[in-house]
Design a protein around this motif. Structure first.
Motif, mmCIF file in Angstrom:
data_model
loop_
_atom_site.group_PDB
_atom_site.id
_atom_site.type_symbol
_atom_site.label_atom_id
_atom_site.label_comp_id
_atom_site.label_asym_id
_atom_site.label_seq_id
_atom_site.Cartn_x
_atom_site.Cartn_y
_atom_site.Cartn_z
ATOM 1 N N TRP A 215 45.245 8.217 -32.124
ATOM 2 C CA TRP A 215 45.892 7.346 -31.476
ATOM 3 C C TRP A 215 47.458 7.568 -31.693
ATOM 4 C CZ3 TRP A 215 45.087 3.506 -28.033
ATOM 5 C CH2 TRP A 215 45.984 2.571 -27.973
ATOM 6 N N TYR A 216 48.413 7.153 -30.911
ATOM 7 C CA TYR A 216 49.691 7.488 -30.844
ATOM 8 C C TYR A 216 50.281 6.319 -31.608
ATOM 9 C CZ TYR A 216 54.612 8.035 -28.840
ATOM 10 O OH TYR A 216 55.706 8.216 -28.946
ATOM 11 N N ASN A 217 51.007 6.594 -32.793
ATOM 12 C CA ASN A 217 51.928 5.605 -33.389
ATOM 13 C C ASN A 217 53.200 6.379 -33.238
ATOM 14 O OD1 ASN A 217 49.862 3.396 -34.339
ATOM 15 N ND2 ASN A 217 49.040 5.266 -35.283
ATOM 16 N N PRO A 218 53.923 6.136 -32.594
ATOM 17 C CA PRO A 218 55.387 6.730 -32.438
ATOM 18 C C PRO A 218 56.245 6.528 -33.734
ATOM 19 C CG PRO A 218 55.560 4.725 -31.016
ATOM 20 C CD PRO A 218 54.210 4.897 -31.538
ATOM 21 N N TYR A 219 56.319 5.435 -34.386
ATOM 22 C CA TYR A 219 57.100 5.029 -35.608
ATOM 23 C C TYR A 219 56.480 6.052 -36.823
ATOM 24 C CZ TYR A 219 52.928 1.960 -36.434
ATOM 25 O OH TYR A 219 51.769 1.670 -36.357
ATOM 26 N N LEU A 220 55.394 6.609 -36.648
ATOM 27 C CA LEU A 220 54.938 7.500 -37.653
ATOM 28 C C LEU A 220 55.106 9.047 -37.269
ATOM 29 C CD1 LEU A 220 51.424 5.668 -38.365
ATOM 30 C CD2 LEU A 220 53.162 5.701 -39.639
ATOM 31 N N GLY A 221 55.692 9.065 -36.417
ATOM 32 C CA GLY A 221 55.975 10.588 -35.886
ATOM 33 C C GLY A 221 54.759 11.261 -35.274
ATOM 34 N N ASP A 222 53.802 10.763 -34.792
ATOM 35 C CA ASP A 222 52.791 11.164 -33.903
ATOM 36 C C ASP A 222 53.109 12.000 -32.744
ATOM 37 O OD1 ASP A 222 50.992 9.956 -36.169
ATOM 38 O OD2 ASP A 222 50.218 8.651 -34.872
ATOM 39 N N MET A 223 52.163 12.839 -32.483
ATOM 40 C CA MET A 223 52.215 13.567 -31.161
ATOM 41 C C MET A 223 51.448 12.385 -30.150
ATOM 42 S SD MET A 223 50.828 17.335 -31.767
ATOM 43 C CE MET A 223 51.437 17.755 -30.078
ATOM 44 N N PHE A 224 51.951 12.377 -29.056
ATOM 45 C CA PHE A 224 51.386 11.537 -27.811
ATOM 46 C C PHE A 224 49.806 11.869 -27.397
ATOM 47 C CE2 PHE A 224 50.431 10.017 -23.711
ATOM 48 C CZ PHE A 224 50.944 8.778 -23.670
ATOM 49 N N SER A 225 49.283 12.975 -27.697
ATOM 50 C CA SER A 225 48.085 13.360 -27.492
ATOM 51 C C SER A 225 47.300 13.383 -29.106
ATOM 52 C CB SER A 225 47.847 14.645 -26.693
ATOM 53 O OG SER A 225 48.667 15.584 -27.490
ATOM 54 N N ASP A 226 45.777 13.475 -28.811
ATOM 55 C CA ASP A 226 45.000 13.941 -30.026
ATOM 56 C C ASP A 226 45.749 14.817 -30.912
ATOM 57 O OD1 ASP A 226 43.519 11.873 -28.923
ATOM 58 O OD2 ASP A 226 41.850 13.118 -28.352
ATOM 59 N N HIS A 227 45.676 14.699 -32.012
ATOM 60 C CA HIS A 227 46.241 15.915 -32.813
ATOM 61 C C HIS A 227 45.573 16.168 -34.370
ATOM 62 C CE1 HIS A 227 48.554 12.037 -33.645
ATOM 63 N NE2 HIS A 227 48.646 12.734 -34.701
ATOM 64 N N VAL A 228 45.996 17.114 -35.224
ATOM 65 C CA VAL A 228 45.103 17.364 -36.438
ATOM 66 C C VAL A 228 46.490 17.744 -37.286
ATOM 67 C CG1 VAL A 228 43.950 18.736 -37.826
ATOM 68 C CG2 VAL A 228 43.084 17.991 -35.355
ATOM 69 N N THR A 229 46.540 17.097 -38.455
ATOM 70 C CA THR A 229 47.500 17.511 -39.371
ATOM 71 C C THR A 229 47.047 17.292 -40.843
ATOM 72 O OG1 THR A 229 49.863 17.122 -40.014
ATOM 73 C CG2 THR A 229 48.762 15.413 -39.488
ATOM 74 N N VAL A 230 47.705 17.454 -41.575
ATOM 75 C CA VAL A 230 47.508 17.405 -43.430
ATOM 76 C C VAL A 230 48.293 16.387 -43.929
ATOM 77 C CG1 VAL A 230 46.946 18.432 -45.371
ATOM 78 C CG2 VAL A 230 46.392 19.499 -43.033
ATOM 79 N N GLN A 231 48.004 15.160 -44.456
ATOM 80 C CA GLN A 231 48.867 14.309 -45.358
ATOM 81 C C GLN A 231 48.701 14.609 -46.772
ATOM 82 O OE1 GLN A 231 50.518 13.670 -41.654
ATOM 83 N NE2 GLN A 231 50.815 12.360 -43.341
ATOM 84 N N THR A 232 49.668 14.175 -47.706
ATOM 85 C CA THR A 232 49.677 13.900 -48.946
ATOM 86 C C THR A 232 51.056 13.627 -49.395
ATOM 87 O OG1 THR A 232 49.098 14.847 -51.133
ATOM 88 C CG2 THR A 232 50.051 16.215 -49.804
ATOM 89 N N THR A 233 51.080 12.570 -50.282
ATOM 90 C CA THR A 233 52.271 12.153 -50.731
ATOM 91 C C THR A 233 52.830 12.594 -52.188
ATOM 92 O OG1 THR A 233 51.799 9.931 -49.778
ATOM 93 C CG2 THR A 233 53.613 9.768 -51.222
#
Length: 453
Positions: A215-233
């Motif tokens: 899902w595209y959440n522009p305020y999170l800096g997402d890509m418009f299409s389906d995507h994969v990334t890695v997250q840790t704070t």
């Protein structure tokens, strides 16, 4: 299930989830065999709640929303897509964001899988292994997932002055995605994060998530299409672990586009080794936040290589250097491992079909083969059991060696005795022969009688 190893072992493998021994399901997660719970209908939790097939149904929809101005009235409806309902969407009412390819959940039976979320709004579910697993010294995991039964959003705009339809637009596009998660949070295998954009891991402290975002959440800096990334704070300046977050402030690498919610079964491999794998350097990428974790900690806690493969097991979709011991605060180097998922105002089913995990990268099965056994016997191996098994084998080898040495000594003693006996027999035979010779000589002399000595 019968497992055939290629000179390697793993800690556990679920070719399906007919048995969930060793697993904890949280939130909306449950097992399903794609038959509305007809099979395994006896499966309940300690409170008597049904835990199989209870997430097979889909919501009929949520209350329509209305928005009006001086000229137009806008009515929006969201419901789970159906074959009949989507027949004309692609050709007549589709708008930006509509998926060209999507699918419905299997019907009439399937091998038992874990459904992290149903096709309902604002759900979150998690699947955790019931004990923590070693990760700092390297690991490999493989799993298959499928996303189906997405929500359909239709917006009807009417002219307020003439009460006639102005236009209608629709899109089939569900949310929000799923994640593979490592964490050391105090909630252990009870951990469950936020719904919606949080994908079930948002808010879990001391965690790292490989997210598969649909899902595209522009305020999170997402890509418009389906995507994969890695997250840790990571941690604050005082060394306290912070809650994970799906936004850019927690992102380690730039997201890569890949169709994950097209209804197909997708295979994923995630691998971490505690050293720089120079064969993957050509695929390395990262953002500024990653630099926080690019330093050695101590012996056996150095910068390693993290790689993510999707459908293509030979070329990584993502690869980057990182020291997991700087990311996660783990007492004994073990983390809680599993999957999370969520839905928001848009929804879809997130299914985990199979799962394999290996704690020791030196022994991981890169060419693992398996056959299906209808008895569905779980093969769960722990690192501790393997170590104990190794110690037992070493002890057996020592005993065997001592036994062989003792047998060799006994053999040598026996041979020595036999040789000694043979020599004694030869001496006796020699004495007898000498006596016989003397008797013959005496008997040959006339007038001398033979005397026995």
């Amino acid at each position: 299930m019968v497992l055939l190893w290629s000179s390697a072992t793993c800690d556990f493998q679920y070719l399906d989830f007919e048995s969930i021994i060793g697993l904890d399901l949280r939130g909306s997660a449950s097992t399903t065999s794609c038959d509305a719970g007809k099979r395994l209908s006896y499966r309940t939790d300690k409170y008597g709640n049904k835990t199989h097939g209870n997430m097979d149904d889909s919501t009929l929809g949520i209350l329509p929303t209305t928005q009006e101005d001086d000229n137009f009235a806008q009515f929006q409806e969201v419901e789970t897509d159906t074959l009949e309902g989507s027949a004309k969407v692609s050709t007549e009412t589709a708008v930006l964001g509509h998926r060209d390819k999507y699918a419905f959940a299997p019907q009439g039976g399937c091998r038992t899988r874990v459904r992290l979320t149903p096709s309902e709004p604002s759900q979150a579910g998690a699947l955790w292994h019931a004990r923590p697993l070693a990760v700092f010294l390297g690991f490999e995991t493989k799993f298959k997932f499928q996303i189906t039964d997405q929500s359909r959003t239709c917006t009807l705009v009417k002219d307020r002055q003439f009460s006639t339809s102005h236009h209608q637009s629709c899109q089939v596009h569900g949310g929000d995605g799923l994640a593979f998660v490592l964490h050391g949070a105090p909630s252990r295998s009870y951990a469950l994060g936020a719904t919606g954009e949080g994908m079930g891991y948002g808010g879990i402290v001391n965690s790292l998530a490989v997210e598969f975002d649909s899902w595209y959440n522009p305020y999170l800096g997402d890509m418009f299409s389906d995507h994969v990334t890695v997250q840790t704070t990571g941690k604050d300046p005082d060394g306290n672990s912070l809650p994970n977050h799906p936004g850019t402030k927690s992102r380690l690498v730039a997201p890569k586009a890949v169709p994950i919610a097209d209804g197909d079964e997708h295979e994923v491999k995630i691998r971490y080794v505690p050293y720089i794998d120079y064969s993957l350097v050509q695929y390395f990428s990262g953002v500024e936040h990653l630099s926080t974790f690019l330093k050695d900690n101590e012996e056996n806690r150095r910068v390693g290589t993290f790689s993510v493969y999707v459908d293509n097991m030979n070329v990584p979709l993502l690869a980057f250097p990182i020291n997991l011991s700087y990311v996660l605060d783990l007492g004994e180097g073990t983390a809680w491992v599993g999957f999370t998922s969520s839905t928001g105002r848009k929804w879809q089913k997130h299914d985990i079909i199979s799962w394999y995990f290996c704690e020791d990268h030196l022994q991981c099965a890169f060419n693992l083969q398996s056959e299906f056994d209808y008895h569905r016997e779980d093969k769960i191996f722990s690192r501790r059991l393997r170590r104990l098994d190794k110690e037992e084998k070493n002890e057996e080898k020592k005993k065997k060696k001592l036994k062989e040495e003792k047998e060799e000594e006994e053999k040598e003693e026996r041979l020595a005795r036999e040789k000694e006996e043979e020599e004694e027999e030869e001496v006796e035979e020699s004495v007898v022969e000498d006596n016989n010779d003397v008797e013959e000589m005496i008997g040959a002399v006339p007038g001398v009688e033979s005397t026995t000595f």
